[in-house]
Design a protein around this motif. Sequence first.
Motif, short mmCIF file in Angstrom:
data_model
loop_
_atom_site.label_atom_id
_atom_site.label_comp_id
_atom_site.label_asym_id
_atom_site.label_seq_id
_atom_site.Cartn_x
_atom_site.Cartn_y
_atom_site.Cartn_z
N LYS A 164 -3.65 -38.35 20.57
CA LYS A 164 -2.48 -37.49 20.70
C LYS A 164 -1.38 -37.93 19.73
CE LYS A 164 -3.37 -36.52 25.57
NZ LYS A 164 -2.83 -36.56 26.96
N PHE A 165 -0.76 -36.92 19.13
CA PHE A 165 0.31 -37.20 18.17
C PHE A 165 1.67 -36.85 18.77
CE2 PHE A 165 -3.17 -37.64 15.40
CZ PHE A 165 -2.73 -38.37 14.31
N PRO A 166 2.75 -37.50 18.33
CA PRO A 166 4.10 -37.22 18.84
C PRO A 166 4.57 -35.84 18.41
CG PRO A 166 4.23 -38.73 16.99
CD PRO A 166 2.77 -38.57 17.33
N ALA A 167 5.60 -35.35 19.11
CA ALA A 167 6.07 -33.97 18.89
C ALA A 167 7.19 -33.88 17.88
CB ALA A 167 6.52 -33.37 20.22
N ARG A 168 7.62 -34.98 17.29
CA ARG A 168 8.76 -34.89 16.38
C ARG A 168 8.62 -35.90 15.25
NH1 ARG A 168 12.37 -39.10 17.19
NH2 ARG A 168 12.03 -40.38 19.03
N TYR A 169 9.37 -35.68 14.19
CA TYR A 169 9.44 -36.64 13.10
C TYR A 169 10.36 -37.79 13.50
CZ TYR A 169 7.39 -33.22 9.94
OH TYR A 169 6.56 -32.32 9.34
N TYR A 170 10.09 -38.94 12.92
CA TYR A 170 10.97 -40.09 13.10
C TYR A 170 11.84 -40.22 11.85
CZ TYR A 170 7.98 -41.58 16.97
OH TYR A 170 7.26 -41.63 18.13
N SER A 171 13.08 -40.60 12.02
CA SER A 171 13.97 -40.77 10.88
C SER A 171 14.38 -42.22 10.68
CB SER A 171 15.24 -39.92 11.08
OG SER A 171 15.91 -40.29 12.27
N CYS A 172 13.83 -43.13 11.52
CA CYS A 172 14.19 -44.54 11.39
C CYS A 172 13.36 -45.20 10.29
CB CYS A 172 13.95 -45.26 12.72
SG CYS A 172 12.24 -45.14 13.29
N LEU A 173 13.82 -46.36 9.83
CA LEU A 173 13.08 -47.11 8.84
C LEU A 173 11.95 -47.86 9.52
CD1 LEU A 173 15.98 -48.58 6.66
CD2 LEU A 173 14.47 -46.64 6.13
N ALA B 26 1.10 -46.04 9.60
CA ALA B 26 2.30 -45.21 9.51
C ALA B 26 2.36 -44.55 8.14
CB ALA B 26 3.55 -46.05 9.75
N CYS B 27 3.11 -43.46 8.07
CA CYS B 27 3.25 -42.74 6.80
C CYS B 27 4.64 -42.14 6.71
CB CYS B 27 2.20 -41.64 6.68
SG CYS B 27 2.29 -40.70 5.15
N MET B 28 5.31 -42.38 5.58
CA MET B 28 6.62 -41.80 5.32
C MET B 28 6.51 -40.73 4.25
SD MET B 28 9.25 -45.05 5.31
CE MET B 28 10.67 -43.94 5.27
N ARG B 29 7.24 -39.63 4.46
CA ARG B 29 7.30 -38.56 3.47
C ARG B 29 8.73 -38.06 3.40
NH1 ARG B 29 2.07 -34.69 3.61
NH2 ARG B 29 2.63 -34.66 1.40
N SER B 30 9.25 -37.97 2.18
CA SER B 30 10.63 -37.51 1.97
C SER B 30 11.63 -38.32 2.78
CB SER B 30 10.76 -36.02 2.31
OG SER B 30 9.88 -35.25 1.51
N GLY B 31 11.38 -39.62 2.87
CA GLY B 31 12.31 -40.51 3.56
C GLY B 31 12.22 -40.50 5.08
N ARG B 32 11.24 -39.76 5.62
CA ARG B 32 11.07 -39.71 7.08
C ARG B 32 9.70 -40.26 7.45
NH1 ARG B 32 13.42 -33.89 9.26
NH2 ARG B 32 15.60 -34.22 8.66
N VAL B 33 9.63 -40.87 8.60
CA VAL B 33 8.36 -41.35 9.11
C VAL B 33 7.66 -40.19 9.82
CG1 VAL B 33 7.20 -43.01 10.59
CG2 VAL B 33 9.32 -43.64 9.43
N VAL B 34 6.59 -39.70 9.22
CA VAL B 34 5.85 -38.58 9.80
C VAL B 34 4.96 -39.07 10.93
CG1 VAL B 34 4.27 -36.67 9.30
CG2 VAL B 34 5.90 -37.43 7.56
N ILE B 35 4.28 -40.19 10.72
CA ILE B 35 3.47 -40.80 11.77
C ILE B 35 3.74 -42.30 11.77
CG2 ILE B 35 1.64 -39.07 11.77
CD1 ILE B 35 -0.01 -40.89 10.00
N ARG B 36 3.63 -42.91 12.93
CA ARG B 36 3.78 -44.36 13.00
C ARG B 36 2.97 -44.91 14.16
NH1 ARG B 36 9.42 -46.66 13.88
NH2 ARG B 36 8.16 -48.52 14.22
#
Length: 223
Positions: free
Chosen positions: A206-215, A15-25
């Motif tokens: 395949k990657f998801p279509a949206r950013y995640y905002s959860c911790l 997983a990777c977080m950028r600017s407080g959002r989870v970009v990939i998990r």
Amino acid sequence: MRSPPVPRLVASRVACMRSGRVVIRDVNMTLHEGGAMLLTGPNGSGKSTFLRLLAGFIKPSAGQLLWDGHDLSSPGLYDVYRTQVHLVGSKDAIKPQMSVYENVHFWELLEGLEGGTKPALEYMGIGHYADRDGAVLSLGQRKRLQLARLLAIPRPLWLLDEPSVGLDSQGVQLLEQMIHSHRKEGGMALVATHVPVGLQDYQNLKFPARYYSCLLPPIGRFV
């Protein structure tokens, strides 16, 4: 009975977080010698971030990366691993005041190598531009020059982010031939692209279509 070969690259729940959002998990993948993987998903789904993470420019926020069975979070291993990877991204690092030849040969010399620049330029069809400044190149020629570095400086893992952008049909064929030859010699390629690139026997991630905002949950954080 022989044991199955150890994969060269493994990502486990990365997983990777950028600017407080989870970009990939929770990204999981395995790549063996000679393997290829196509990264698919809409813009903003994390493909480029994942390639930069695999290149060592950023570290995972969670999860585990293994290279040849070794955990890259171990001290010093990232420095060794980076010497095994080529990343081709949107920034081509072509110096306009340097000649086409120098734009490849400079990097070759940094690796302590010699003799690969001219054949690489010829293969990419830009050998006749060797003495011209990088500033005069078209978009397609710049891409060919960028790809020539892969040939002049051999490394086993190629991370290719939209490598066919700017190439004409002949250039795309050269790219496909490059990847095929690289894999025959045991190399590996991860390709993120919206333009069809012919790959044989590849995996699809395949990657998801949206950013995640959860911790993120605690799943093995890198230090």
